[in-house]
Design an enzyme around this catalytic site. Structure first.
Site, short mmCIF file in Angstrom:
data_model
loop_
_atom_site.label_atom_id
_atom_site.label_comp_id
_atom_site.label_asym_id
_atom_site.label_seq_id
_atom_site.Cartn_x
_atom_site.Cartn_y
_atom_site.Cartn_z
N LYS A 216 -3.55 -79.59 -44.18
CA LYS A 216 -2.93 -78.27 -44.38
C LYS A 216 -3.02 -77.86 -45.84
O LYS A 216 -3.17 -76.69 -46.15
CB LYS A 216 -1.48 -78.27 -43.89
CG LYS A 216 -1.39 -78.47 -42.39
CD LYS A 216 0.03 -78.41 -41.87
CE LYS A 216 0.09 -78.90 -40.43
NZ LYS A 216 -0.16 -80.37 -40.29
N CYS B 230 4.65 -82.26 -36.00
CA CYS B 230 3.74 -82.32 -34.85
C CYS B 230 4.47 -83.08 -33.75
O CYS B 230 4.00 -84.11 -33.25
CB CYS B 230 2.38 -82.89 -35.20
SG CYS B 230 2.38 -84.58 -35.70
C1 LIG Z 1 2.96 -85.30 -41.10
S1 LIG Z 1 2.27 -86.04 -42.50
C2 LIG Z 1 1.63 -84.63 -43.34
C3 LIG Z 1 0.29 -84.16 -42.83
C4 LIG Z 1 -0.39 -83.19 -43.78
N1 LIG Z 1 0.46 -82.07 -44.11
C5 LIG Z 1 -1.71 -82.70 -43.26
O1 LIG Z 1 -1.76 -81.59 -42.69
O2 LIG Z 1 -2.72 -83.39 -43.42
C6 LIG Z 1 3.64 -86.46 -43.48
C7 LIG Z 1 3.30 -87.03 -44.83
O3 LIG Z 1 4.51 -87.16 -45.59
C8 LIG Z 1 4.42 -88.31 -46.39
N2 LIG Z 1 5.78 -88.67 -46.81
C9 LIG Z 1 6.67 -89.47 -46.18
N3 LIG Z 1 7.81 -89.54 -46.88
C10 LIG Z 1 7.65 -88.74 -47.97
C11 LIG Z 1 8.48 -88.40 -49.06
N4 LIG Z 1 9.71 -88.88 -49.16
N5 LIG Z 1 7.99 -87.57 -49.98
C12 LIG Z 1 6.74 -87.07 -49.88
N6 LIG Z 1 5.89 -87.37 -48.87
C13 LIG Z 1 6.36 -88.19 -47.93
C14 LIG Z 1 3.74 -89.31 -45.50
O4 LIG Z 1 3.16 -90.34 -46.28
C15 LIG Z 1 2.70 -88.43 -44.79
O5 LIG Z 1 1.49 -88.45 -45.50
#
Ligand SMILES: C[S@@+](CC[C@H](N)C(=O)[O-])C[C@H]1O[C@@H](n2cnc3c(N)ncnc32)[C@H](O)[C@@H]1O
Length: 430
Positions: free
Chosen positions: A257, A370
């Site tokens: 995204k 998702c």
């Molecule tokens: C659902 S994925 C995001 C997918 C991404 N937006 C895409 O479209 O490719 C959620 C992401 O949040 C990250 N994440 C988890 N905890 C987090 C935090 N406290 N702060 C920032 N990122 C975090 C995870 O490592 C993961 O890569």
């Protein structure tokens, strides 16, 4: 996958390449592997009623073979004698004759009925437990079927449709890079067809390997579900008054995204800051956004040190159970546990509250998952609205041309309604 918790859709393509398996053989191997993973719950129930010992006491390799053999017997057109003989030969070669005898006996019993017959035997009666019945028939864990039922307002006919669609192999979707190539051009180059809702989307024909496509290798397009495109475009489309140049993605890895937002921003004079906590995923964001006005920060989004009240548009694509994308990960439904939710809910709330702090007055936050699970979608949003006094906007006008969006104010997309992953999107402002 059983031994290392690996992902089917990462392991299998590389194994097929390594062994030089392609064409129809690769298609059959893929169908058997993915199909067996998806159907595991039903297959195990059938195997349990055919085996003379608890499945938990059956050696892992034999269980793999039994699942593979019974999948062929119940859900493919492979002739039954071939399904049994090839499975038994496989077991004899690696585990010896006694193991082969056991597998042979169990599979012969499995072959005594077709799938419909077994469903009558091993599945709860539909009147006693309609959700449990549909869960088993469509190979989903019951708790996931219940979450879908709750999100669909308890409509069992629609639940059956949703689970059946979620159990089928989906098409690969591509997104063009805005400003570089049109969806029609990309469809022409890839043999796909223009997506119904996203102006940047293309659906590949079944069986296409997107990694091989020149436009993907050349960064003119990326693999991205159409639902992910729609929620990203929806955030970019919310009308704002005043400045509109500072955009933020608070959970950016691996960058799908962020790349779409960055490319849209580039056409509108905006730049994107992309936050990702995990270092290796932050690197992927950098790669996905190469050449775009995107700065990556490897920090925790809850305590990022970024300026408060500064951003015009903020995306919180929160870490979630991923129940909305199960069709793309054949084994995932049997790995997820209801207990996974508790820790995620807290993280989701904290990230959304942090996003509201970073947002300028008059700007907009998109909270996206998702997953359609009500706990991590509508409940998280309602809780944060209550705690912070934020206002929720009607998201539906930002999904022009997309049908069946319900009563709002959030949008829940579905594979069976929209052909997308089950993405959830809510807009908040302060
Ligand atoms: C659902 S994925 C995001 C997918 C991404 N937006 C895409 O479209 O490719 C959620 C992401 O949040 C990250 N994440 C988890 N905890 C987090 C935090 N406290 N702060 C920032 N990122 C975090 C995870 O490592 C993961 O890569």
């Amino acid at each position: 996958m059983r031994e290392r918790d690996a992902y089917a859709n990462l392991v299998l393509p590389s194994l097929l390449r390594q062994r030089g398996i392609n064409g129809r053989d690769a298609a059959l191997a893929t169908e058997l592997c993915y199909g067996t993973c998806r159907a595991q719950g039903l297959l195990d129930a059938v195997l349990q009623s055919c085996a003379d010992r608890p499945l938990s006491e059956v050696e892992g390799e034999l269980l793999d073979a039994l699942r593979l053999g019974s999948y062929q017997l119940l859900r493919t057109r492979v002739p039954p004698h071939a399904a049994v003989a090839t499975t038994v030969d496989l077991v004899r070669a690696s585990r010896g004759s006694a193991a082969a005898g056991f597998v042979n006996a169990v599979l012969r019993r499995v072959g005594e009925q077709d799938e419909g017959g077994w469903v009558q035997t091993v599945v709860p009666a539909v009147d006693d437990d309609p959700v449990g019945y549909l869960a088993m028939v469509h190979s989903h864990p019951r708790w996931i079927a219940q979450a879908f039922a709750d999100a669909l307002g308890g409509d069992l006919d629609e639940l059956a449709h949703a689970l059946a669609t979620d159990d089928a192999r989906p098409l690969v979707h591509l997104a063009t890079r805005p400003g570089q190539i049109s969806a029609a051009e990309l469809a022409g180059l890839t043999g796909g067809r223009v997506a119904p809702y996203s102006p940047y989307g293309v659906h590949l024909a079944d069986g296409g390997d997107p990694g091989e496509l020149a436009p993907v290798r050349d960064h003119l397009a990326q693999v991205q579900d159409e639902g992910s495109q729609l929620v990203t475009l929806a955030l970019a489309g919310v009308p704002l008054e005043g400045a509109d140049t500072r955009w933020l993605d608070l959970c950016a890895g691996p960058g799908g995204k962020a790349a779409l937002l960055g490319a849209l921003g580039a056409t509108r004079g905006a730049s994107l800051e992309a936050v990702e906590k995990a270092e290796h995923r932050a690197r992927l964001v950098g790669q996905a956004c190469a050449g775009l006005p995107v700065t990556v920060h490897v920090v925790d989004g809850r305590d990022s040190g970024l300026p408060e009240r500064a951003y015009d548009r903020v995306l919180v694509d929160a870490p979630c159970t991923g129940l909305g994308a199960l069709r793309r990960r054949p084994e995932a439904r049997w790995r997820r546990r209801p207990d996974d939710l508790a820790g995620l809910l807290r993280l989701q709330r904290e990230l959304l509250v942090a996003a509201l702090r970073l947002l300028r007055p008059g700007g907009v936050v998109a909270y996206v998952t998702c997953s359609p699970h009500p706990d991590e979608t509508v409940c998280v949003v309602a809780d944060v609205v209550r705690r912070t006094g934020a206002e929720q906007l009607d998201a539906r006008p930002q999904f022009p041309g997309v049908p069946a969006l319900g009563e709002g104010p959030h949008v829940q997309l579905w594979p069976h309604r929209h052909g997308t992953d089950a993405m959830f999107c809510a807009f908040l402002c302060r």
